[in-house]
Design an enzyme around this catalytic site. Structure first.
Site, PDB file in Angstrom:
ATOM      1  N   GLY A 247       0.829  -1.205   0.000  1.00  0.00           N
ATOM      2  CA  GLY A 247       0.000   0.000   0.000  1.00  0.00           C
ATOM      3  C   GLY A 247       0.857   1.245   0.000  1.00  0.00           C
ATOM      4  O   GLY A 247       0.512   2.258   0.616  1.00  0.00           O
ATOM      5  N   GLY A 248       1.974   1.186  -0.725  1.00  0.00           N
ATOM      6  CA  GLY A 248       2.972   2.247  -0.636  1.00  0.00           C
ATOM      7  C   GLY A 248       2.889   3.337  -1.681  1.00  0.00           C
ATOM      8  O   GLY A 248       3.780   4.189  -1.750  1.00  0.00           O
ATOM      9  N   SER A 249       1.838   3.344  -2.470  1.00  0.00           N
ATOM     10  CA  SER A 249       1.777   4.307  -3.573  1.00  0.00           C
ATOM     11  C   SER A 249       1.028   5.591  -3.238  1.00  0.00           C
ATOM     12  O   SER A 249       0.991   6.518  -4.040  1.00  0.00           O
ATOM     13  CB  SER A 249       1.114   3.656  -4.794  1.00  0.00           C
ATOM     14  OG  SER A 249      -0.233   3.301  -4.503  1.00  0.00           O
TER      15      SER A 249
ATOM     16  N   ASP B 116      -2.552  -7.315  -6.390  1.00  0.00           N
ATOM     17  CA  ASP B 116      -3.730  -7.324  -5.531  1.00  0.00           C
ATOM     18  C   ASP B 116      -3.421  -8.284  -4.391  1.00  0.00           C
ATOM     19  O   ASP B 116      -3.436  -9.503  -4.558  1.00  0.00           O
ATOM     20  CB  ASP B 116      -4.952  -7.801  -6.318  1.00  0.00           C
ATOM     21  CG  ASP B 116      -6.205  -7.898  -5.452  1.00  0.00           C
ATOM     22  OD1 ASP B 116      -6.107  -7.643  -4.232  1.00  0.00           O
ATOM     23  OD2 ASP B 116      -7.268  -8.251  -5.993  1.00  0.00           O
TER      24      ASP B 116
ATOM     25  N   TYR C  49     -13.633  -2.821   9.848  1.00  0.00           N
ATOM     26  CA  TYR C  49     -12.276  -2.269   9.859  1.00  0.00           C
ATOM     27  C   TYR C  49     -11.685  -2.361  11.259  1.00  0.00           C
ATOM     28  O   TYR C  49     -10.546  -2.805  11.449  1.00  0.00           O
ATOM     29  CB  TYR C  49     -12.330  -0.818   9.391  1.00  0.00           C
ATOM     30  CG  TYR C  49     -11.000  -0.103   9.363  1.00  0.00           C
ATOM     31  CD1 TYR C  49     -10.140  -0.233   8.273  1.00  0.00           C
ATOM     32  CD2 TYR C  49     -10.612   0.737  10.405  1.00  0.00           C
ATOM     33  CE1 TYR C  49      -8.933   0.433   8.229  1.00  0.00           C
ATOM     34  CE2 TYR C  49      -9.398   1.402  10.372  1.00  0.00           C
ATOM     35  CZ  TYR C  49      -8.562   1.256   9.281  1.00  0.00           C
ATOM     36  OH  TYR C  49      -7.364   1.914   9.252  1.00  0.00           O
TER      37      TYR C  49
END
Length: 251
Positions: free
Chosen positions: A14-16, A59, A150
Site C-alpha cells: 500500500g505504498g503508492s 492485488d 475495519y
C-alpha cells in the site's frame, strides 16, 4: 539522528499513496532501498517517478500474489530487511447493515494478508538472523470509532503483532506496529467530505484531536523509520499510537 538504514532492503505494501507513500519517502530519505506494492498502476508509476522506488503491481487480497511479491522482491534485492504491512481498506458501515462477506473481505486484506506476508518475509529474516516487521494498524483497532469490520481487522492485527513478536524475537526479528489516528491525504474519502463541507477538516480536528489538526503521512513515516532502526532495538510487540492525542485510551 543517524538511523543507519542506508542500504536496508524495505518492502512497503500500500505504498503508492497516503500513509504508505509517506513511509516510503521516509525510508528513501534514510538511504534505504525501497520497493512498494499496490494495485493502481498509475499511482505506482507516479510514486516511482517521485521517489525512485521499485514497484510491484499486486492485488494482495490474493494468496498467490502475496507469495509472488515476496519471491520477486527477495530475488531482485537479494533478501529483505524490513517489511511494512500497510495495505488496507474499510468495508461496510453499521454492523446490522454489513453482510458477513464484507467482514471477510476486511479481514482478508487488513489482517490475513499481513499475517501471510509476515510469515513469508520472516522466514528470510530468520535465516539471516535479523529483520523488522512493522504492521500499520489504527487507533480504531484499540477503541471504537471506525467501521466495525475495519475495527475488528485492525484489532486482530494488533493482537497478531504481539503474538508473533514473542516468536520472532528469538531469531532477532522484531515485530512492531503503528496505530495512526486521522491522517490527511487527498484520497476519495477526504475529498468527498470536503466537497460536502469545506470546513470539515477544521471542524473534525477541533472536536476530536487535542493537537488541533490532522496528522500527515510524513509523521507516520518518521515513526516507521525509527521503529525500523537499531535505536528502537528494545521495542518488541508494541503498537505505538501516533494520533496527536485523538484516542481516549489510558494505556
Amino acid at each position: 539522528m543517524n538511523l543507519n538504514l542506508k542500504g536496508k532492503k524495505v518492502l512497503i505494501t500500500g505504498g503508492s499513496r497516503g500513509i504508505g507513500k509517506g513511509i516510503a519517502s521516509a525510508f528513501v530519505e534514510e538511504g534505504a532501498k525501497v520497493g512498494i506494492a499496490a494495485r493502481d498502476s498509475s499511482e505506482l508509476l507516479q510514486t516511482k517517478d517521485e521517489l525512485g522506488t521499485q514497484i510491484y503491481q499486486k492485488d494482495l487480497s490474493n494468496y498467490d500474489n502475496r507469495e509472488k511479491l515476496i519471491e520477486e522482491f527477495t530475488n531482485q534485492f537479494n533478501g529483505i530487511d524490513i517489511l511494512v504491512n500497510n495495505m488496507g481498506a474499510s468495508h461496510g458501515n453499521l454492523v446490522i447493515n454489513t453482510p458477513p462477506s464484507k467482514f471477510s473481505e476486511a479481514l482478508e486484506l487488513n489482517f490475513v494478508a499481513a499475517v501471510h506476508l509476515s510469515q513469508l518475509a520472516a522466514r528470510h529474516m530468520m535465516d539471516r538472523g535479523s529483520g523488522v516487521i512493522i504492521n500499520i494498524a489504527s487507533i480504531y483497532g484499540k477503541e471504537a470509532g471506525g467501521a466495525p469490520s475495519y475495527n475488528a481487522s485492525k484489532a486482530a492485527l494488533i493482537s497478531f503483532t504481539k503474538s508473533f513478536s514473542s516468536e520472532a524475537i528469538k531469531d532477532n526479528v522484531r515485530v512492531v506496529g503503528i496505530a495512526p489516528g486521522a491522517v490527511y491525504h487527498p484520497n476519495k474519502v477526504w475529498k468527498r467530505r470536503l466537497e460536502l463541507d469545506p470546513d470539515f477538516l477544521d471542524n473534525y480536528a477541533s472536536k476530536r484531536i487535542p493537537g488541533g489538526r490532522l496528522g500527515t503521512p510524513g509523521e507516520i513515516g518518521n515513526v516507521a523509520v525509527f521503529l525500523a532502526s537499531e535505536k528502537a532495538s528494545w521495542i518488541v510487540g508494541t503498537t505505538v499510537t501516533v494520533d496527536g492525542g485523538q484516542s481516549r485510551m489510558n494505556f
